[in-house]
Design an enzyme around this catalytic site. Structure first.
Site, PDB file in Angstrom:
ATOM      1  N   GLU A 169      54.347  34.877  36.380  1.00 25.53           N
ATOM      2  CA  GLU A 169      54.001  34.519  35.010  1.00 25.53           C
ATOM      3  C   GLU A 169      53.028  35.573  34.508  1.00 25.53           C
ATOM      4  O   GLU A 169      52.321  36.196  35.296  1.00 25.53           O
ATOM      5  CB  GLU A 169      53.326  33.142  34.979  1.00 25.53           C
ATOM      6  CG  GLU A 169      51.818  33.128  35.295  1.00 25.53           C
ATOM      7  CD  GLU A 169      51.465  33.489  36.743  1.00 25.53           C
ATOM      8  OE1 GLU A 169      52.371  33.433  37.598  1.00 25.53           O
ATOM      9  OE2 GLU A 169      50.301  33.843  37.005  1.00 25.53           O
ATOM     10  N   SER A 220      36.379  44.174  36.600  1.00 29.36           N
ATOM     11  CA  SER A 220      37.709  43.826  37.103  1.00 29.36           C
ATOM     12  C   SER A 220      38.831  44.678  36.545  1.00 29.36           C
ATOM     13  O   SER A 220      39.869  44.838  37.168  1.00 29.36           O
ATOM     14  CB  SER A 220      37.992  42.347  36.816  1.00 29.36           C
ATOM     15  OG  SER A 220      37.804  42.082  35.442  1.00 29.36           O
ATOM     16  N   LYS A 223      44.372  43.111  39.764  1.00 29.38           N
ATOM     17  CA  LYS A 223      45.606  42.348  39.996  1.00 29.38           C
ATOM     18  C   LYS A 223      46.484  42.944  41.099  1.00 29.38           C
ATOM     19  O   LYS A 223      47.181  42.221  41.808  1.00 29.38           O
ATOM     20  CB  LYS A 223      46.410  42.242  38.694  1.00 29.38           C
ATOM     21  CG  LYS A 223      45.727  41.440  37.592  1.00 29.38           C
ATOM     22  CD  LYS A 223      45.707  39.957  37.927  1.00 29.38           C
ATOM     23  CE  LYS A 223      45.102  39.133  36.803  1.00 29.38           C
ATOM     24  NZ  LYS A 223      44.860  37.739  37.219  1.00 29.38           N
TER      25      LYS A 223
END
Lengths: 284, 407
Positions: free
Chosen positions: B122, B390, B100
């Site tokens: 969000e 990830s 991220k």
């Protein structure tokens, strides 16, 4: 000429302004929505925006979000709302604009939903999440059926974009009075009148103003420079407050009629008294 | 060595209005259109700006921990047998524990260049929220994160992390009080304040230009992996494998290999409690096209076009929509999509813990599980596979303990 255009043409002749209430279809339930529509028509509505509830309404403030969720919970659906319009058409000729997020329409099939709406007696669509970049398909479908797709212009919309939107528009243009979501505000933005005046440079169509108009004094002020005044959240909130009140029809009629009179009073038209008579018929 | 390239070159897709084939676009209220058009214009300007790219590259290297290793998973490969060679792209080693941060640093810098002092985001489980709060603190931006009330209860520690990093966490009470509602609320906030605020969307979803921007910033994963595998193996891989929720880590890996037609892309969705239970997040694999959060895409919806609530043991995959570029890959056959259940994902966690000493995030474990339980049998002997790891599993230890604690 469809009912929406005919209504504005009639208004233009008399110099009167259009009062346009918004309600969420199916809130608090479908039978009461039917009664609310006739009650609005009896108490000064010139056009009704009938909101099809959606699970994820990004342009709506808390009041309409709550109403949408409650309506879905109570079983509202596109098919039932179209059925409701068919039903209510036996009682009133008030123009009805279906207001819906794009997905419920897209999912049902654009041509199918347009045919169903037309046959039921609805007069047009307003799809708040369908900007001109994406509207070509649905616009063409509605055009073939003589139903306007109502476009919106925001205070943030720059002039060349207003021009582009105005070229596509039919029926009327909807000017969003403020940045942000639907819902009541204590006061109207200071630049509202100049925003509408600027928009007039791009269009000869009637201009209705909505978002944040919740009090008779707002309606009166907006009617001085707009052709139509939209009141949504304030009416939906009133319906919410009155949902368990046995005398809700009377109170709602009074509230709506005060807004309608204010919207029409700006040019000195004598307001009608509130009406709740169930036998009233408003044939177009 | 040449300065590593961190943003993919400009592509033919999306088209000028943000379409990937029939998917994508901008289905938003008019109030947001000018903000999206401005963002697109500014983004094109900065992505081609050498100083912007140098600043981002510098942060990715010295702050986030790039390049991440492409690790040869020897014991996992041996377990699969038949000469199959598995590499893990170690995004789990990045600062904040997942991919991220690649996106939030990029968009944070973009916000600062655009002169927006405030960013919003969000978040579902809180990973994107933490990554946004981190970038905001680093770049001196005011930060507010929208989070469903229910998620705030489930992820209290991440709420605290965001607050520690100086962000305000705004509870969302509407709808299902989870990620999709937090996203609605972030859009509502942006509508009212787009002049001073940039919305850092967390995945390759939303209206154009967000799917493109997030893809570009995440493409660093695939750009690095491509150079690394060519150096190690002297050839391209046969398969790229990654989990798909909104789809940002998978697209980041896949996209730079788009023109390499021999490289197969496999995306893994969350099958939750199982396809037939209705409690899953299989947007692509159950396949109904709709319009959600501003884009045309595959989305979970009922017969009346109302959006359904997704389910997955992994909060990062728990989203009813999926990025439009993935939808295009699926419809055009460029990528294949599969789904694994919650129980299978837990198997994936165990395999990686026991064979490689890596506790993966539950999201990434879906990709591992698919490889071990399903894909292995389809692979040719000697196949080279890159799995995008990830994120790390630290955030999931409570859930893991609940499900695996009785071993």
């Amino acid at each position: 000429m469809n009912r929406i255009e005919a209504m504005f043409a009639e208004k233009a002749k008399t110099g009167q302004k259009a009062f346009i209430p918004f309600i969420t279809a199916g809130f608090p339930d479908l039978p009461r929505t039917e009664r609310i529509i006739t009650l609005l028509a009896e108490n000064g509505a010139d056009l009704i925006e009938l909101g099809i509830p959606f699970s994820d309404p990004i342009a709506d403030g808390p009041t309409i979000q709550r109403a949408s969720a409650a309506a879905l919970e109570a079983g509202a659906s596109v098919a039932r709302i179209v059925g409701l319009v068919r039903q209510v058409r036996r009682q009133t000729g008030v123009p009805i604009l279906l207001f819906s997020a794009y997905n419920p329409l897209f999912h049902r099939g654009l041509a199918r939903v347009a045919d169903e709406a037309k046959q039921a007696g609805a007069d047009g669509f307003l799809v708040p999440d369908l900007p001109p970049e994406e509207s070509a398909e649905f616009d063409a479908i509605l055009r073939e059926r003589d139903m306007p797709l109502i476009y919106l212009v925001a205070p943030t919309t720059p002039p060349q974009r207003r021009e582009k939107i105005a070229r596509l528009a039919r029926g009327f243009l909807y000017y969003i009075s403020l940045k942000g979501v639907t819902g009541e505000r204590a006061s109207l933005p200071a630049d509202l009148e100049s925003g509408v005046a600027e928009l007039r440079r791009h269009t000869a169509l009637p201009i209705a103003v909505g978002f944040g108009i919740s009090r008779p004094e707002h309606a009166r002020a907006v009617a001085r420079f707009a052709d139509g005044v939209v009141v949504g959240s304030a009416i939906v909130k009133k319906i919410e407050e009155l949902r368990d009140d046995p005398d809700w029809e009377h109170h709602l009629a009074e509230f709506v009629s005060s807004l309608a009179s204010a919207a029409k009073a700006s040019v000195g038209v004598e307001p009608d008294p509130p009406r709740v008579g169930c036998d009233f018929r408003n044939h177009a | 060595m040449e300065q590593p390239q961190t943003i993919a070159p400009r592509q033919a897709r999306p088209d000028a209005d943000g379409h990937f084939g029939e998917f994508g676009g901008r289905y938003v209220p008019e109030t947001l259109m000018p903000a999206l058009l401005e963002l697109e214009q500014q983004y094109y300007r900065f992505r081609d700006d050498a100083a912007f790219r140098a600043e981002l590259d510098h942060l990715l290297r010295t702050y986030a921990g790039r390049p991440t290793p492409l690790y040869f998973a020897r014991r996992l490969s041996e377990r699969l047998g038949r000469g199959i060679r598995v590499y893990l792209k170690r995004e789990d080693l990045l600062h904040t524990g997942a991919h991220k941060i690649n996106n939030t640093l990029g968009q944070g810098l973009l916000a600062r260049r655009m002169g927006k002092p405030r960013v919003i985001a969000e978040t579902g489980a809180g990973q994107h929220g933490v990554a946004t709060a981190t970038a905001a603190a680093l770049l001196g931006l005011q930060c507010e994160v929208f989070m469903g009330e229910e998620d705030m209860e489930r992820q209290a520690l991440n709420v605290f992390r965001m607050q520690l990093l100086g962000a305000r966490v705004v509870p969302v009470h509407s709808g299902s009080r989870t990620l999709k509602d937090a996203t609605n609320e972030a859009f509502r906030d942006w509508m009212a304040r787009c002049e001073d605020t940039h919305y850092i969307v967390g995945s390759v979803v939303g209206p154009h230009p967000f799917p493109m921007i997030v893809r570009d910033f995440q493409s660093v994963i695939g750009i690095e992996a491509r150079a690394q595998i060519l150096e190690i193996e002297k050839r391209l891989p046969d398969v790229l494998l990654a989990c798909v929720g909104g789809g940002s880590n998978s697209l980041g890996l896949f996209h730079p290999f788009y023109e390499d037609r021999t490289v197969q892309f496999v995306g893994v969705e969350a099958a939750g409690l199982g396809r037939h239970t209705g409690k899953h997040a299989m947007s692509i694999t159950t396949g109904q096209v709709g319009v959600f959060h501003g884009a045309r895409e595959y989305v979970l919806q009922n017969d009346d076009g109302q959006i359904q609530i997704a389910h997955s043991i992994s909060a990062g995959l728990d989203y009813p929509g999926v990025g439009p570029e993935h939808c295009f890959y699926a419809a055009s056959g460029r990528a294949r999509y599969a789904a694994v259940t919650d129980a299978e994902a837990l198997e994936g966690v165990k395999v990686l813990c026991e064979l490689e000493g890596i506790i993966p995030a539950l999201e990434s474990a879906h990709a591992v599980a698919h490889l071990v339980l399903h894909l292995r049998d389809e692979l040719p002997d000697g196949a080279i596979v890159i799995v995008c790891l990830s994120g790390r599993g630290d955030k999931d230890v409570y859930v893991l303990k609940e499900h695996l604690g009785k071993m």
